[in-house]
Motif scaffolding. Structure first.
Motif, PDB file in Angstrom:
ATOM      1  N   LEU A 150      83.390 105.775 -18.241  1.00 48.69           N
ATOM      2  CA  LEU A 150      82.994 105.237 -16.858  1.00 48.69           C
ATOM      3  C   LEU A 150      83.169 106.069 -15.778  1.00 48.69           C
ATOM      4  CD1 LEU A 150      85.460 101.950 -17.393  1.00 48.69           C
ATOM      5  CD2 LEU A 150      82.936 101.992 -17.205  1.00 48.69           C
ATOM      6  N   HIS A 151      83.782 107.058 -15.832  1.00 46.59           N
ATOM      7  CA  HIS A 151      83.860 108.222 -14.955  1.00 46.59           C
ATOM      8  C   HIS A 151      82.496 108.982 -14.814  1.00 46.59           C
ATOM      9  CE1 HIS A 151      85.214 111.602 -12.360  1.00 46.59           C
ATOM     10  NE2 HIS A 151      84.647 112.338 -13.457  1.00 46.59           N
ATOM     11  N   LYS A 152      81.848 108.940 -15.903  1.00 51.89           N
ATOM     12  CA  LYS A 152      80.466 109.538 -15.964  1.00 51.89           C
ATOM     13  C   LYS A 152      79.374 108.611 -15.208  1.00 51.89           C
ATOM     14  CE  LYS A 152      80.300 113.447 -19.407  1.00 51.89           C
ATOM     15  NZ  LYS A 152      79.641 113.903 -20.312  1.00 51.89           N
ATOM     16  N   LEU A 153      79.795 107.469 -15.639  1.00 57.69           N
ATOM     17  CA  LEU A 153      78.759 106.368 -15.195  1.00 57.69           C
ATOM     18  C   LEU A 153      78.676 105.788 -13.766  1.00 57.69           C
ATOM     19  CD1 LEU A 153      78.491 104.022 -18.475  1.00 57.69           C
ATOM     20  CD2 LEU A 153      76.943 105.864 -17.893  1.00 57.69           C
ATOM     21  N   VAL A 169      90.851  99.846 -12.502  1.00 51.82           N
ATOM     22  CA  VAL A 169      89.808  99.338 -13.255  1.00 51.82           C
ATOM     23  C   VAL A 169      89.647 100.026 -14.428  1.00 51.82           C
ATOM     24  CG1 VAL A 169      87.153  99.067 -13.351  1.00 51.82           C
ATOM     25  CG2 VAL A 169      88.321  98.715 -11.110  1.00 51.82           C
ATOM     26  N   LEU A 170      89.735 101.382 -14.676  1.00 48.63           N
ATOM     27  CA  LEU A 170      89.895 102.136 -16.057  1.00 48.63           C
ATOM     28  C   LEU A 170      90.935 101.704 -16.860  1.00 48.63           C
ATOM     29  CD1 LEU A 170      89.412 105.716 -14.632  1.00 48.63           C
ATOM     30  CD2 LEU A 170      87.816 104.043 -15.388  1.00 48.63           C
ATOM     31  N   ILE A 171      92.013 101.276 -16.428  1.00 47.04           N
ATOM     32  CA  ILE A 171      92.954 100.744 -17.082  1.00 47.04           C
ATOM     33  C   ILE A 171      92.920  99.444 -17.801  1.00 47.04           C
ATOM     34  CG2 ILE A 171      95.446  99.985 -17.199  1.00 47.04           C
ATOM     35  CD1 ILE A 171      96.077 102.246 -14.919  1.00 47.04           C
ATOM     36  N   VAL A 183      80.459 112.243 -24.446  1.00 52.02           N
ATOM     37  CA  VAL A 183      81.820 112.397 -23.891  1.00 52.02           C
ATOM     38  C   VAL A 183      82.546 113.802 -24.237  1.00 52.02           C
ATOM     39  CG1 VAL A 183      82.426 109.963 -23.977  1.00 52.02           C
ATOM     40  CG2 VAL A 183      82.950 111.258 -26.075  1.00 52.02           C
ATOM     41  N   GLY A 184      81.545 114.679 -24.400  1.00 49.32           N
ATOM     42  CA  GLY A 184      81.871 115.989 -24.971  1.00 49.32           C
ATOM     43  C   GLY A 184      81.863 116.297 -26.246  1.00 49.32           C
TER      44      GLY A 184
END
Length: 319
Positions: free
Chosen positions: A74-77, A84-86, A133-134
């Motif tokens: 979500l951080h990348k998008l 919200v992430l939680i 995701v790396g």
């Protein structure tokens, strides 16, 4: 005490603890406190399935990492705020917990435990081979330098994890005092007898795995912003699975108080050892303390208190 009252008291305690922490000027307190609070959530979540229901879960790291890597995606998008992430991490981990329950809850004992361990290995393999995701290289997450109204961002992360710990404790206590909790206790004591008595064992176990998995995922969601660099070895660290089991065992598995006490006790010792000696000793400390408690206090810290409380003589009121 009614559950509503307990939720209000828990919220008041969260506010009071954070207000008191604002008096601390050393940021290391917040870094170390975050880790202890994170373990409170993980231990409480594990105990809902392992302590209340009696099903041992070795897949804690898998659920935790699902929450962490969902935040990376979500951080990348779009980069939404941490609440919200939680929420997303909890939903995804809860759904995985539900799916795991459907597939494995007909197994019992060591077979179920192996199934949960296999889940963590499968998730780790998928993440390691997912370049978005790396993959095995890991991924950097740049967190903001400060948070509105709170100053340092680590203070904000501390507040988030403190609130999560309060929610996890309140959820566990509500379950323990509810019909669901009584049903889970019946399953833990004798599942066949509970089923014969009309307890919907499979449905209750599915609810337990879903809630437990969701809380673990919620605990993992802020991790990328805490460590700023996330790779499979940190996201699926063995310490998460070991501590999530050890802390309820040391504190006591039959009550919501046990994981809380165990996480504070063991987490504080580990953070002190990290600063004074080395973090390499953390798992050694866990092993030594587990051996001591298995021999000296098999019912955990709350087991040491309850016999004394029962042994106190009853003093009659004078006429």
């Amino acid at each position: 005490m009614k559950n509503g009252t307990f939720w209000l008291l828990t919220a008041a305690a969260v506010i009071a603890i954070f207000a008191a922490s604002r008096l601390v000027t050393n940021d290391y307190f917040f870094f170390a406190g975050y880790v202890v609070l994170q373990y409170i959530v993980l231990a409480t979540a594990w105990n809902i399935l392992g302590g209340y229901t009696g099903y041992i879960n070795f897949g804690t790291a898998g659920f935790f990492a699902i929450g962490a890597y969902s935040s990376v995606v979500l951080h990348k998008l779009m980069g939404p705020p941490i609440p919200v992430l939680i929420l997303v991490g909890g939903i995804l981990s809860g759904l995985v917990g539900l799916g795991m329950g459907v597939l494995t809850l007909r197994l019992k004992g060591v077979f179920f435990a192996i199934g949960t361990l296999a889940l963590a290995i499968v998730v780790q393999t998928l993440v390691t081979n997912w370049d978005f995701v790396g993959g095995s290289r890991g991924v950097y997450v740049i967190r903001p330098a400060s948070a509105p109204l709170l100053g340092s961002y680590i203070h904000y992360l501390f507040l988030v994890m403190l609130a999560l710990a309060g929610i996890a404790i309140a959820v566990a206590r509500s379950i323990e005092r509810s019909t669901l909790g009584f049903g889970l206790a019946a399953i833990r004591d004798d599942e066949q007898a509970a089923e014969a008595a009309g307890v919907p064992t499979l449905r209750l176990k599915l609810i337990s795995t879903t809630i437990s998995g969701a809380l673990m995922g919620m605990a993992g969601a802020p991790l990328p912003y805490y460590v700023t660099y996330l790779d499979p070895s940190s996201g699926f660290n063995l310490a998460y699975a070991v501590n999530a089991i050890a802390m309820p065992l040391i504190g006591g598995m039959t009550s919501w108080v046990g994981p809380l006490l165990g996480a504070i006790f063991l987490g504080t010792i580990q953070q002190a050892a990290t600063v004074t000696i080395s973090s390499s000793l953390n798992l050694l400390l866990v092993g030594v303390l587990l051996l001591l408690f298995v021999v000296a206090a098999p019912n955990g810290l709350i087991g040491l208190w309850r016999p004394r409380r029962r042994a106190q003589p009853v003093v009659k009121a004078e006429s």
